[in-house]
Design an enzyme around this catalytic site. Structure first.
Site, PDB file in Angstrom:
ATOM      1  N   ASN A  31     -38.266 -25.879  13.714  1.00 54.59           N
ATOM      2  CA  ASN A  31     -37.387 -24.818  13.205  1.00 54.59           C
ATOM      3  C   ASN A  31     -36.109 -24.838  14.042  1.00 54.59           C
ATOM      4  OD1 ASN A  31     -36.149 -22.452  12.416  1.00 54.59           O
ATOM      5  ND2 ASN A  31     -37.681 -21.086  13.316  1.00 54.59           N
ATOM      6  N   GLY A  68     -39.540 -18.831  22.660  1.00 50.44           N
ATOM      7  CA  GLY A  68     -38.350 -19.107  23.462  1.00 50.44           C
ATOM      8  C   GLY A  68     -38.441 -18.633  24.905  1.00 50.44           C
ATOM      9  N   GLU A 111     -47.340 -16.874  15.639  1.00 50.52           N
ATOM     10  CA  GLU A 111     -46.310 -16.982  16.669  1.00 50.52           C
ATOM     11  C   GLU A 111     -46.204 -15.670  17.440  1.00 50.52           C
ATOM     12  OE1 GLU A 111     -43.238 -20.196  15.674  1.00 50.52           O
ATOM     13  OE2 GLU A 111     -42.621 -18.397  14.617  1.00 50.52           O
ATOM     14  N   HIS A 135     -40.424 -15.158   9.508  1.00 54.47           N
ATOM     15  CA  HIS A 135     -40.288 -15.426  10.952  1.00 54.47           C
ATOM     16  C   HIS A 135     -39.980 -14.105  11.663  1.00 54.47           C
ATOM     17  CE1 HIS A 135     -38.750 -16.921  14.764  1.00 54.47           C
ATOM     18  NE2 HIS A 135     -39.350 -18.057  14.496  1.00 54.47           N
ATOM     19  N   GLU A 179     -37.983 -13.371  13.897  1.00 50.08           N
ATOM     20  CA  GLU A 179     -36.555 -13.065  14.072  1.00 50.08           C
ATOM     21  C   GLU A 179     -35.988 -12.443  12.807  1.00 50.08           C
ATOM     22  OE1 GLU A 179     -35.438 -16.965  15.465  1.00 50.08           O
ATOM     23  OE2 GLU A 179     -36.462 -16.566  17.365  1.00 50.08           O
ATOM     24  N   LYS A 230     -33.518 -23.132  13.560  1.00 51.93           N
ATOM     25  CA  LYS A 230     -32.838 -21.815  13.578  1.00 51.93           C
ATOM     26  C   LYS A 230     -31.340 -22.017  13.310  1.00 51.93           C
ATOM     27  CE  LYS A 230     -36.403 -20.279  16.729  1.00 51.93           C
ATOM     28  NZ  LYS A 230     -36.845 -19.304  17.702  1.00 51.93           N
ATOM     29  N   SER A 279     -43.040 -21.550  22.268  1.00 45.48           N
ATOM     30  CA  SER A 279     -42.881 -22.345  23.489  1.00 45.48           C
ATOM     31  C   SER A 279     -43.764 -23.590  23.541  1.00 45.48           C
ATOM     32  CB  SER A 279     -43.103 -21.473  24.737  1.00 45.48           C
ATOM     33  OG  SER A 279     -42.079 -20.497  24.839  1.00 45.48           O
TER      34      SER A 279
END
Ligand code: PEP
Length: 246
Positions: free
Chosen positions: A9, A167, A161, A92, A94, A11, A207
């Site tokens: 991904n 991250g 996730e 996702h 985010e 992003k 990660s």
């Protein structure tokens, strides 16, 4: 037997120049015939990515639930297909946070994606507060009951996730990942029935890198990985593909 899927991904990262990374990624994918490899670049790069490496699966990072209409800035699933995508990430964390997407929104997007012929990668995951409170499995189960399209078969992938692992360099223990993936499999059986649930791949994301991929991919019911930062370069992504091929 489920085929492993390693999906990157990108992003909101990358430019046309970044597409050179796909050459070595595609070569690694060709050397790992038992592993499906996908890259989900920004929308603007999908068509070029698919043309550059036809052997690699290319995906979008979101789609709208409607087939067309007055939705400024959005993209329809059929548009992704026309650009050369074969899959799409929906829900996702985010987007759930930044665009306030609800479980119902995610379910509608997943249904639209599958109806358009895409594989839908439906994301779920708990916050650090939920993790610390021991609420991970309840939160994830609730998200999936609200987000999963019930009419999906092989076209559905679930990505677990943990938000606190995205991250950050932090990852859950292998035992924690195993417990959550077993819970997810149970929810899939409840929603889809055992036969169809057994065909759904469950990815771990958060990660994942060259150093931890082998351990995470060895966890029972981990059928692959959704990879953010480490998918941006072939140097970082290829070892994860290689770990999945072991
Ligand atoms: C992601 O956001 O999907 C993700 C897994 O990111 P990272 O690998 O960078 O933690």
């Amino acid at each position: 037997m489920r085929r492993r899927l390693i999906a990157g991904n990108w992003k909101m990262n990358g430019s046309r120049a970044s597409l050179v990374e796909l050459d070595a990624i595609a070569a690694a994918a060709a050397a790992a015939p038992g592993v499906d490899v996908a890259v989900c670049p920004p929308f603007t790069l999908i068509e070029r990515a698919a043309a550059r490496q036809p052997g690699l699966a290319i995906g979008g990072q979101d789609c709208h639930a409607a087939p067309k209409g007055a939705h400024t800035g959005c993209i329809a699933a059929a548009m992704l297909v026309e650009a050369g995508a074969t899959m799409v990430i929906v829900g996702h964390s985010e987007r759930r946070a930044d665009q306030h997407e609800t479980d119902a929104d995610v379910k509608a997007k997943a249904e639209a994606a599958i109806a358009a012929g895409l594989i839908a990668i439906v994301c779920c995951g708990e916050t650090q507060a939920h993790h610390r409170a021991g609420e991970t499995e309840a939160v994830v189960s609730g998200q999936l009951r609200g987000s999963l399209p019930v009419a999906a078969g092989d076209a559905l992938v679930v990505a677990y996730e943990p938000i606190w692992a995205i991250g950050t360099g932090l990852t859950p223990t292998a035992a924690d990942v195993a417990a959550v993936h077993a819970t997810i499999r149970g929810v899939l059986v409840e929603l889809l029935g055992r036969a169809r649930a057994e065909g759904v791949r469950i990815l771990y994301g958060g990660s994942v890198n060259a150093a931890n991929a082998a351990e995470l991919l060895a966890v029972p019911d981990v059928d692959g990985a959704l990879v953010g930062g480490a998918s941006l370069t072939a140097e970082a992504f290829v070892p994860i593909i290689e770990a999945a091929a072991q």
